[in-house]
Design a protein around this motif. Structure first.
Motif, PDB file in Angstrom:
ATOM      1  N   ASP A  49     -11.201  -2.652  -0.308  1.00 54.48           N
ATOM      2  CA  ASP A  49     -10.644  -1.742  -1.306  1.00 54.48           C
ATOM      3  C   ASP A  49     -10.795  -0.324  -0.805  1.00 54.48           C
ATOM      4  N   GLY A  50      -9.767   0.483  -0.982  1.00 50.95           N
ATOM      5  CA  GLY A  50      -9.851   1.902  -0.614  1.00 50.95           C
ATOM      6  C   GLY A  50      -9.866   2.075   0.893  1.00 50.95           C
ATOM      7  N   GLY A  51      -9.910   3.330   1.322  1.00 50.35           N
ATOM      8  CA  GLY A  51      -9.915   3.622   2.758  1.00 50.35           C
ATOM      9  C   GLY A  51     -11.192   4.330   3.143  1.00 50.35           C
ATOM     10  N   VAL A 103      -3.563   0.703   5.022  1.00 52.33           N
ATOM     11  CA  VAL A 103      -3.594   2.170   5.093  1.00 52.33           C
ATOM     12  C   VAL A 103      -5.041   2.657   5.139  1.00 52.33           C
ATOM     13  N   ASP A 149       0.820  -1.223   0.000  1.00 49.57           N
ATOM     14  CA  ASP A 149       0.000   0.000   0.000  1.00 49.57           C
ATOM     15  C   ASP A 149       0.849   1.265   0.000  1.00 49.57           C
ATOM     16  N   SER A 186     -12.151   7.790   5.538  1.00 48.11           N
ATOM     17  CA  SER A 186     -11.549   8.861   6.324  1.00 48.11           C
ATOM     18  C   SER A 186     -12.188   8.875   7.708  1.00 48.11           C
ATOM     19  N   ASP A 207       2.053   3.279  -2.061  1.00 49.39           N
ATOM     20  CA  ASP A 207       1.695   4.454  -2.874  1.00 49.39           C
ATOM     21  C   ASP A 207       0.579   5.288  -2.236  1.00 49.39           C
ATOM     22  N   ARG A 208      -0.052   4.792  -1.183  1.00 48.03           N
ATOM     23  CA  ARG A 208      -1.126   5.556  -0.531  1.00 48.03           C
ATOM     24  C   ARG A 208      -0.638   6.273   0.727  1.00 48.03           C
ATOM     25  N   VAL A 209       0.664   6.196   0.975  1.00 48.98           N
ATOM     26  CA  VAL A 209       1.213   6.826   2.184  1.00 48.98           C
ATOM     27  C   VAL A 209       1.877   8.145   1.798  1.00 48.98           C
TER      28      VAL A 209
END
Ligand code: ATP
Length: 299
Positions: free
Chosen positions: A173-175, A96, A57, A177, A59-61
């Motif tokens: 999939d995805g986060g 993430v 993950d 917030s 690339d999402r940090v």
């Protein structure tokens, strides 16, 4: 010379959420349990503060000054009147934006690692105080084990755990917030009386006794309706894990990771395989608890 610290993810076995306070925060009664999914943070002297990240993950940090590990290095350096000349590398294994406090783990890890690297000699209580400045979940990432957090979740008292608990985590999939989930909580709570959050003594006894069935019966996440309202498809993941033999299922913190409590390592492997086969999640990870807090490797 470099210093490497390993830091665990967490699951909230109880997350009781009070009404929004005038400052927008919510009072919580939050029972944290550290689980054996870890990020590894390595700090090395450098000309300037830089962050790199590896892992599926990565690339999402964020790699800029908003990364909690970078903020931790800056906070400790400013406290001691020094420059944060350090390269921070994060080997990211914690999902993430998954409600498992991965960013908080990296903040706690970087703080401990920089303290060792720079010889700033912070006491455990100094480190906990700096963690609380970084974020509500950061003190627990440092401490690990199990703890009750009140206030915004950052005022910790440790809890006894009488045995190992086994978990499966379904990575979505995805986060999601965390602020968006709290906003949805407020929207769903509008016009209703929200009780004062309080720790559940039955759940705390279950942890102390290492009683998996009692823990399964008392797991509770007050943010779950809000997370499901934003991501209704998570209900099918919860159902798939229960159908596969989990004792209980819940959204982990603000989600979208879902957590499944099982009665053994073998059941964990079976439930993980069932979740993957159901096609309702991106990955299924097996872990156990309690896990130790931030640990300097090689010590
Ligand atoms: P929590 O359970 O504490 O609410 P979370 O597990 O849902 O947190 P994190 O993985 O901590 O979520 O990431 C939330 C956001 O924080 C990310 O989308 C990212 O923009 C930012 N962030 C800052 N530092 C980090 C970090 N070191 N690792 C991951 N995300 C980070």
């Amino acid at each position: 010379m470099s210093v490497t610290v390993r830091v665990p993810a967490k699951v909230n076995v109880q997350l009781a959420v009070g009404a929004a306070r005038p400052d927008g925060f919510h009072d919580l009664a939050n029972v944290f349990l550290a689980v054996s999914l870890y990020d590894v943070v390595t700090v090395t002297p450098a000309d300037a503060l830089t962050v790199t990240c590896s892992g599926p993950d990565a690339d999402r940090v964020p790699l800029d000054g908003t990364n909690l590990a970078a903020r931790a290095a800056e906070l400790l350096a400013s406290r001691h009147g020094i420059e944060p000349r350090v390269h921070i590398h994060i080997e990211k294994d914690i999902p993430v934006a998954g409600g498992m406090a991965g960013g908080s783990a990296d903040g706690a890890g970087a703080l401990l690692a920089c303290d060792r690297l720079w010889g700033t000699g912070s006491s455990p209580s100094d480190l906990l105080e700096l963690c609380a400045e970084l974020g509500s979940d950061v003190p627990f990432s440092l401490a690990g084990g199990a703890a009750l957090g009140i206030g915004r979740g950052e005022q910790l008292s440790s809890l006894e755990v009488g045995g190992a608990f086994h978990w499966v985590f379904a990575v979505a999939d995805g986060g999601l917030s965390t602020p968006a989930v709290y906003r949805e909580f407020d929207r769903l709570a509008a016009g209703r009386a929200v009780p004062e959050p309080a720790a559940d003594p039955v759940l705390i006894d279950a942890l102390r006794a290492g009683d998996v069935n009692a823990l399964a019966a008392s797991l509770a996440n007050g943010l779950q309706p809000a997370a499901l309202s934003l991501r209704p498809e998570l209900a099918t993941t919860l159902d798939a894990g229960l159908a596969g033999g989990a004792l209980a299922a819940l959204v982990s913190g603000s989600g979208p990771t879902t957590a499944f409590l099982v009665d053994s390592q073998e059941s964990a492997d079976k439930v993980a395989a069932g979740l993957l086969a159901s096609g309702t999640c991106r990955a299924a990870r097996v872990a156990s608890s309690p896990a130790p807090g931030a640990t300097v490797l090689g010590d």
